[in-house]
Design a protein around this motif. Structure first.
Motif, PDB file in Angstrom:
ATOM      1  N   THR A   5       0.809  -1.211   0.000  1.00 10.58           N
ATOM      2  CA  THR A   5       0.000   0.000   0.000  1.00 10.58           C
ATOM      3  C   THR A   5       0.847   1.268   0.000  1.00 10.58           C
ATOM      4  O   THR A   5       0.343   2.356  -0.121  1.00 10.58           O
ATOM      5  N   LYS A   6       2.155   1.117   0.179  1.00  9.95           N
ATOM      6  CA  LYS A   6       3.040   2.293   0.135  1.00  9.95           C
ATOM      7  C   LYS A   6       4.357   1.894  -0.502  1.00  9.95           C
ATOM      8  O   LYS A   6       4.671   0.696  -0.616  1.00  9.95           O
ATOM      9  N   LEU A   7       5.143   2.905  -0.874  1.00  7.10           N
ATOM     10  CA  LEU A   7       6.457   2.608  -1.431  1.00  7.10           C
ATOM     11  C   LEU A   7       7.383   2.180  -0.307  1.00  7.10           C
ATOM     12  O   LEU A   7       7.491   2.861   0.706  1.00  7.10           O
ATOM     13  N   ALA A  16      10.267   8.352  -6.963  1.00  3.68           N
ATOM     14  CA  ALA A  16       9.064   9.175  -6.792  1.00  3.68           C
ATOM     15  C   ALA A  16       9.423  10.620  -6.474  1.00  3.68           C
ATOM     16  O   ALA A  16       8.819  11.561  -6.982  1.00  3.68           O
ATOM     17  N   PHE A  20       8.778  13.957  -8.797  1.00  2.00           N
ATOM     18  CA  PHE A  20       8.084  15.122  -8.239  1.00  2.00           C
ATOM     19  C   PHE A  20       8.876  16.400  -8.524  1.00  2.00           C
ATOM     20  O   PHE A  20       8.329  17.407  -8.963  1.00  2.00           O
ATOM     21  N   ARG A  23       8.753  17.384 -12.195  1.00  2.00           N
ATOM     22  CA  ARG A  23       7.460  17.959 -12.565  1.00  2.00           C
ATOM     23  C   ARG A  23       7.296  19.369 -11.999  1.00  2.00           C
ATOM     24  O   ARG A  23       6.674  20.227 -12.623  1.00  2.00           O
ATOM     25  N   LYS A  51      10.150   9.096 -17.530  1.00  2.00           N
ATOM     26  CA  LYS A  51       9.141   8.521 -16.637  1.00  2.00           C
ATOM     27  C   LYS A  51       8.150   9.594 -16.171  1.00  2.00           C
ATOM     28  O   LYS A  51       6.945   9.388 -16.175  1.00  2.00           O
ATOM     29  N   LEU A  54       5.852  10.643 -19.074  1.00  2.00           N
ATOM     30  CA  LEU A  54       5.227   9.528 -19.788  1.00  2.00           C
ATOM     31  C   LEU A  54       5.847   9.262 -21.161  1.00  2.00           C
ATOM     32  O   LEU A  54       5.152   9.152 -22.163  1.00  2.00           O
TER      33      LEU A  54
ATOM     34  N   TYR B 228      -1.252  17.320 -17.825  1.00  2.00           N
ATOM     35  CA  TYR B 228      -0.477  17.197 -19.061  1.00  2.00           C
ATOM     36  C   TYR B 228      -1.352  16.762 -20.221  1.00  2.00           C
ATOM     37  O   TYR B 228      -2.247  15.938 -20.062  1.00  2.00           O
ATOM     38  N   ASP B 235      -0.307  12.139 -28.003  1.00  2.00           N
ATOM     39  CA  ASP B 235      -1.121  11.604 -26.901  1.00  2.00           C
ATOM     40  C   ASP B 235      -2.486  12.281 -26.888  1.00  2.00           C
ATOM     41  O   ASP B 235      -2.599  13.469 -27.114  1.00  2.00           O
ATOM     42  N   LEU B 239      -3.850  14.166 -18.662  1.00  2.00           N
ATOM     43  CA  LEU B 239      -3.367  13.415 -17.499  1.00  2.00           C
ATOM     44  C   LEU B 239      -3.209  14.328 -16.288  1.00  2.00           C
ATOM     45  O   LEU B 239      -2.613  15.398 -16.378  1.00  2.00           O
ATOM     46  N   VAL B 241      -1.327  14.750 -12.863  1.00  2.00           N
ATOM     47  CA  VAL B 241      -0.136  14.167 -12.252  1.00  2.00           C
ATOM     48  C   VAL B 241       0.088  14.719 -10.841  1.00  2.00           C
ATOM     49  O   VAL B 241      -0.315  15.831 -10.532  1.00  2.00           O
ATOM     50  N   GLN B 243       2.048  13.493  -6.635  1.00  2.00           N
ATOM     51  CA  GLN B 243       2.576  12.462  -5.743  1.00  2.00           C
ATOM     52  C   GLN B 243       1.526  12.152  -4.668  1.00  2.00           C
ATOM     53  O   GLN B 243       0.958  13.072  -4.079  1.00  2.00           O
ATOM     54  N   ASP B 271       1.811   4.387 -17.280  1.00  2.00           N
ATOM     55  CA  ASP B 271       3.146   4.299 -16.699  1.00  2.00           C
ATOM     56  C   ASP B 271       4.160   4.211 -17.838  1.00  2.00           C
ATOM     57  O   ASP B 271       3.834   3.778 -18.936  1.00  2.00           O
ATOM     58  N   TYR B 272       5.380   4.634 -17.578  1.00  2.00           N
ATOM     59  CA  TYR B 272       6.448   4.490 -18.555  1.00  2.00           C
ATOM     60  C   TYR B 272       7.589   3.735 -17.876  1.00  2.00           C
ATOM     61  O   TYR B 272       7.872   4.032 -16.728  1.00  2.00           O
ATOM     62  N   PRO B 273       8.233   2.800 -18.528  1.00  2.00           N
ATOM     63  CA  PRO B 273       8.043   2.351 -19.908  1.00  2.00           C
ATOM     64  C   PRO B 273       6.962   1.272 -20.019  1.00  2.00           C
ATOM     65  O   PRO B 273       6.608   0.882 -21.125  1.00  2.00           O
ATOM     66  N   SER B 278      -2.451  -0.597 -12.159  1.00  2.00           N
ATOM     67  CA  SER B 278      -3.850  -0.693 -11.767  1.00  2.00           C
ATOM     68  C   SER B 278      -4.062   0.063 -10.461  1.00  2.00           C
ATOM     69  O   SER B 278      -5.168   0.277 -10.020  1.00  2.00           O
ATOM     70  N   PHE B 279      -2.935   0.535  -9.887  1.00  2.00           N
ATOM     71  CA  PHE B 279      -2.954   0.912  -8.495  1.00  2.00           C
ATOM     72  C   PHE B 279      -1.850   1.942  -8.229  1.00  2.00           C
ATOM     73  O   PHE B 279      -0.755   1.813  -8.765  1.00  2.00           O
ATOM     74  N   LYS B 281       0.333   3.779  -5.089  1.00  2.00           N
ATOM     75  CA  LYS B 281       0.607   3.603  -3.653  1.00  2.00           C
ATOM     76  C   LYS B 281       0.986   4.923  -2.993  1.00  2.00           C
ATOM     77  O   LYS B 281       1.404   5.866  -3.660  1.00  2.00           O
ATOM     78  N   GLU B 284       3.978   7.401  -4.141  1.00  2.00           N
ATOM     79  CA  GLU B 284       4.274   7.264  -5.557  1.00  2.00           C
ATOM     80  C   GLU B 284       3.913   8.546  -6.330  1.00  2.00           C
ATOM     81  O   GLU B 284       2.909   9.184  -6.032  1.00  2.00           O
ATOM     82  N   SER B 285       4.743   8.900  -7.311  1.00  2.00           N
ATOM     83  CA  SER B 285       4.406   9.991  -8.231  1.00  2.00           C
ATOM     84  C   SER B 285       3.691   9.365  -9.419  1.00  2.00           C
ATOM     85  O   SER B 285       4.305   8.619 -10.178  1.00  2.00           O
ATOM     86  N   ILE B 286       2.411   9.645  -9.580  1.00  2.00           N
ATOM     87  CA  ILE B 286       1.649   8.965 -10.622  1.00  2.00           C
ATOM     88  C   ILE B 286       1.030   9.946 -11.614  1.00  2.00           C
ATOM     89  O   ILE B 286       1.109  11.164 -11.445  1.00  2.00           O
ATOM     90  N   ALA B 287       0.414   9.391 -12.647  1.00  2.00           N
ATOM     91  CA  ALA B 287      -0.395  10.143 -13.594  1.00  2.00           C
ATOM     92  C   ALA B 287      -1.675   9.350 -13.776  1.00  2.00           C
ATOM     93  O   ALA B 287      -1.633   8.124 -13.766  1.00  2.00           O
TER      94      ALA B 287
END
Lengths: 300, 587
Positions: A5-7, A16, A20, A23, A51, A54, B228, B235, B239, B241, B243, B271-273, B278-279, B281, B284-287
């Motif tokens: 559930t966490k890194l 991460a 951040f 970005r 990354k 994207l 983004y 694209d 997105l 984005v 953390q 995600d890249y690459p 699906s998830f 956490k 995490e830095s996500i988009a």
């Protein structure tokens, strides 16, 4: 096993945080560029940018070519530029090169040479004061950058564990109009809030991989299978480079590592676990605080 | 060995031995690169200076010449249990902001006190900052025990003094450790010089600290860092984005954004690459892409439907630690950054100013460098936050003046006001809003115009309506989709149930703005007129209509009113005036 559930993995956490920071930089700086030395650190940083965005790198990369770089470095650079469709800018100190005022030409000291071919060339390239060259993907070659303007945000791949002066850096580190770093009067930086506001004529250096160690970098290269310049690996002669630079001032180390996995092992338990990474770099030793003096004046 | 890295800060008064403690820890845990110690010893000999462990950290020339740590240096070392990243914080008062930089990142702290000198000004100040920054795991290290002949009573009297002091700050030390960093007593192994002390050495205590707060168990929070759309790379998806501060995010989750109250569902987590996740956490830095396209900007906080929403307010009670050189006070303005939000803030009430060195409260209304203030702050726009008790990260903010971060603090609570009522109504409206399948952007493209509000105000008979109607006609002739609405058109229909009069003015205005919001949502350019709107009401308009281009026009003789008006016209040259405004719309 239930999904985490966490890194937890330190590499995931570093990744991460770096994303951040990248970005944040992209959001706040209209005129942003990333210094790419072709070495492992800034190449990992470049991969992290892909990354973060994207698969894209939405800003130009900047390389200061001293013309004394090991030839494989330049070959590798241009191959990556083509493969990853990168915006690539190259700058150099043409005057010193034309006048042969360099250390390899025997006219000046190592530190003075770094000062000219790296610090001063970098400063002029960032400010667009001298000609710079941009890779034209349709012509497949470098052409003079006609739209050159100065950068207000410059991303650099320095790490805090490299040597003393770098351990005092911030993630977002202001440089004044003379490109100088004022170590004593740095702004505070906390809670993921960075110096993203800046006065006219100043710029900000951004350090997304400041908290990474040399070992982290190699573990990450291994895990993510990031292509590296072949100089880092033993090609059969029993030597390889641990840190890359100009050939007159950078020496290979004795090592038979041929893969990132072997290098990770070497750093963890082997012969390099107790030896500083930049020990093959001559300019660090010329004077007790040489690199610190160079850094204050704009050196990476 | 454990895989984790614990972030540790070492604080205390200048010269109480922080750097020596660190140098010793590096040495005694074999964490130094080979040859580093020897080369430093050699260098000391060369400069005919006695070697000190503190020199290991003082890699900078400046620093060695002054003999003080001027910045937070980062060094690593390891125990058998795990790795440590030490943020060496300077003890000198002038470098307090550097100490804050270090301490804010720390999960645990060592507070170093000189056994001979005892508790000093910065001992107290640093302890106070640790409490403000939320560093709860603390051990107090009584250093230089050799200078007091390793006497137990001296140790106990300091323990007593510090325990009482920490208690006042709501802190409790996990242990008090008597050491001599210079002689290596109680650093790694138990000291034979102090047989009366049976508890942990420093390294043993460090291994007792816990890394990381359990953020993964808290409600989901993701401050939107950016949106983004890399169209020039082909694209298609927009997105979001950022953390993840706490909690998790999955595909198909319903996400609500605060402070706006907008909502959508998670369509994908690219995600890249690799192609997809699906998830997401904690940490995490996500988009992620959205199944319903809504207009979202940096600064909004994404939360999950069904979980506790954050608080939203534009007036907040805070504890602020001020580090700026320039004194500030009542009425001072600055930028406030919290998560990815950035707003303009003004101090409207000072509750107390606290001197961190002696814990006294001042009545003086000037806030000088290094003071801690409890005050009420008014914000230009509402922000989303959590109370400090419920979430350690989303209640924090920093203050920016003249391009520099010059303070930080925690939000204690939102303050009730007239404005907070309006904000709440808008939030509920948006949360209950049924999104259309056609986005704002689709509409703009189709109509060839961005929804725009032109609001004309001023005294009675100053020419508002003639200008507005001329504008409507001209824009209509240009092929624009445009609509004129006078406030009177609302007053006698929508407002038929409430009486005219000062008492009901704010409700009249609220409904009027809601009607404007509906018209603008349909993609129109709306021109509206109302008599004598105040600056406060125009500000409210911005709260109610989010993200709509608004052009404010004042018609009348009093140029002193309505600072936010783009145009102030005092004559009746409607043709020229309408041309100016049209230029503004079409640019």
């Amino acid at each position: 096993m239930a999904e985490e559930t966490k890194l937890n993995d330190p590499l995931d956490k570093l990744e991460a945080q770096s994303i951040f920071i990248l970005r944040e930089a992209y959001h706040h700086f209209k005129s942003l560029g990333m210094l790419w030395s072709i070495g492992k650190d800034s190449t990992v940083m470049l991969y992290l940018a892909r990354k973060a965005f994207l698969g894209h790198v939405p800003f130009p990369l900047i390389h200061i070519d001293t013309q004394f770089k090991i030839p494989e470095m330049i070959e590798y650079r241009d191959q990556m530029v083509r493969d990853w469709k990168l915006q690539m800018i190259v700058g150099k100190d043409q005057v010193s090169l034309d006048n042969k005022e360099t250390f390899p030409d025997g006219k000046i000291s190592r530190l003075d040479c770094c000062q000219r071919l790296k610090s001063s060339a970098l400063k002029n390239t960032l400010a667009a004061d001298t000609d710079r060259y941009i890779f034209d993907h349709s012509l497949d070659k470098y052409v003079i950058d006609k739209n050159a303007s100065s950068f207000t945000g410059v991303i650099a791949g320095i790490r805090a564990d490299e040597e003393g002066s770098r351990s005092k850096e911030r993630y977002f580190s202001p440089r004044n109009e003379k490109n100088q770093w004022k170590v004593g009067s740095q702004p505070p930086e906390f809670w993921s809030q960075y110096k993203t506001e800046f006065a006219p004529d100043t710029h900000v250096r951004i350090h997304p991989i400041l908290d990474w160690t040399e070992l982290n970098v190699w573990e990450y290269i291994q895990r993510e299978k990031i292509p590296m310049v072949s100089l880092y690996f033993d090609q059969g002669a029993g030597t390889r480079y641990r840190s890359l630079g100009c050939y007159p001032c950078t020496n290979p180390v004795e090592s038979t590592s041929t893969t990132p996995a072997e290098i990770v092992q070497e750093l963890k338990a082997g012969k390099f676990s107790q030896i500083a990474e930049r020990s093959g770099r001559a300019q660090d030793k010329e004077d007790g605080g040489g690199l610190e003096a160079l850094r204050r004046d704009g050196y990476m | 060995m454990n895989n984790e890295v614990l972030h540790l800060v070492i604080v205390g008064h200048v010269d109480h031995g922080k750097s020596t403690v660190i140098g010793r820890l590096l040495c005694d845990t074999n964490s130094l690169p080979l040859g580093k110690l020897d080369s430093l010893k050699k260098q000391c000999k060369l400069n005919s200076k006695a070697f000190e462990y503190a020199f290991l950290l003082d890699a900078l020339k400046d620093e060695q010449s002054q003999g003080i740590t001027i910045d937070t240096a980062r060094v690593f070392f390891q125990s058998l249990k795990r790795k440590y990243l030490i943020l060496d914080a300077p003890g000198h008062i002038e470098f307090l902001k550097n100490m804050v930089s270090g301490a804010a990142k720390a999960e645990a702290a060592l507070l170093v006190i000189d056994a001979l000198e005892g508790v000093q000004e910065n001992t107290k100040r640093h302890a106070y900052i640790l409490s403000l920054l939320g560093v709860k795991q603390i051990a107090v290290v009584i250093n230089k025990m050799d200078l007091v002949d390793y006497k137990e009573d001296r140790f106990h009297s300091l323990v007593k003094e510090m325990t009482q002091f920490l208690k006042e700050l709501g802190l409790q030390a996990q242990s008090f450790i008597p050491i001599s960093a210079f002689h290596g007593e109680n650093l790694v192994e138990s000291s034979s010089k102090m047989p009366w002390y049976k508890a942990y050495s420093i390294l043993e205590q460090l291994d007792q600290f816990e890394a990381n707060q359990a953020l993964e168990t808290l409600d989901f929070r993701l401050p939107v860092q950016d949106v983004y759309k890399f169209t020039n790379y082909g694209d298609q998806d927009r997105l979001i984005v950022g953390q993840i501060l706490s909690g998790q995010l999955s595909i198909n989750d319903e996400v609500h954004f605060y402070p706006s109250g907008k909502k959508t569902r998670v369509k994908s987590i690219p995600d890249y690459p690799n192609q997809q996740k699906s998830f997401g956490k904690t940490g995490e830095s996500i988009a992620f892409s959205m199944s319903e396209q809504i207009y979202i900007k940096r600064g909004e906080v994404a939360v999950k439907q069904g979980q506790t929403p954050p608080l939203v307010s534009s007036t907040i009670l805070v504890n602020l630690f001020y580090m700026g050189k320039k004194p500030i006070g009542l009425g001072s303005s600055f930028d406030l950054k919290s998560m990815t939000q950035k707003v303009t803030a003004t101090i409207i009430e000072i509750k107390s100013i606290f001197d961190s060195s002696n814990l006294s409260t001042k009545t003086n209304q000037e806030i000088v460098e290094n003071s801690i203030v409890e005050c009420i702050i008014d914000l230009s726009e509402p922000i989303a936050f959590d109370s400090h008790q419920s979430h350690p990260l989303s209640s924090r903010f920093v203050v920016v003046m003249d391009y520099e971060i010059c303070g930080g603090g925690v939000i204690k609570e939102g303050v009730k006001s007239e404005k907070s009522d309006q904000i709440e109504k808008k939030l509920i409206r948006n949360l209950k809003w049924e999104n259309s399948q056609i986005t704002r952007l689709d509409r703009s493209k189709k109509y060839g115009q961005a929804p725009t509000l032109i609001i004309v105000t001023g005294p009675k008979d100053s020419g508002k309506k003639p200008l507005a109607k001329l504008l409507e006609t001209k824009l209509f002739e240009m092929g624009k989709f445009v609509y004129f609405l006078g406030i009177g058109n609302v007053l006698y229909g929508v407002d038929a149930d409430i009486k005219d009069g000062e008492d009901n003015r704010s409700e009249h205005i609220r409904r009027y703005f809601e009607v404007l919001n509906l018209l603008l949502n349909s993609g129109l350019i709306v021109i509206t007129t109302a008599i004598d709107l105040t600056q406060k009401e125009l500000n409210q308009l911005k709260t109610q209509l989010s993200d709509t281009k608004t052009i404010e026009v004042y018609m009348g003789q009093n140029e002193q009113v309505l600072d936010s008006a783009l145009y102030k016209f005092c004559d009746r040259d409607f043709v020229k005036q309408s041309e100016e405004i049209i230029k503004q719309i079409t640019c």
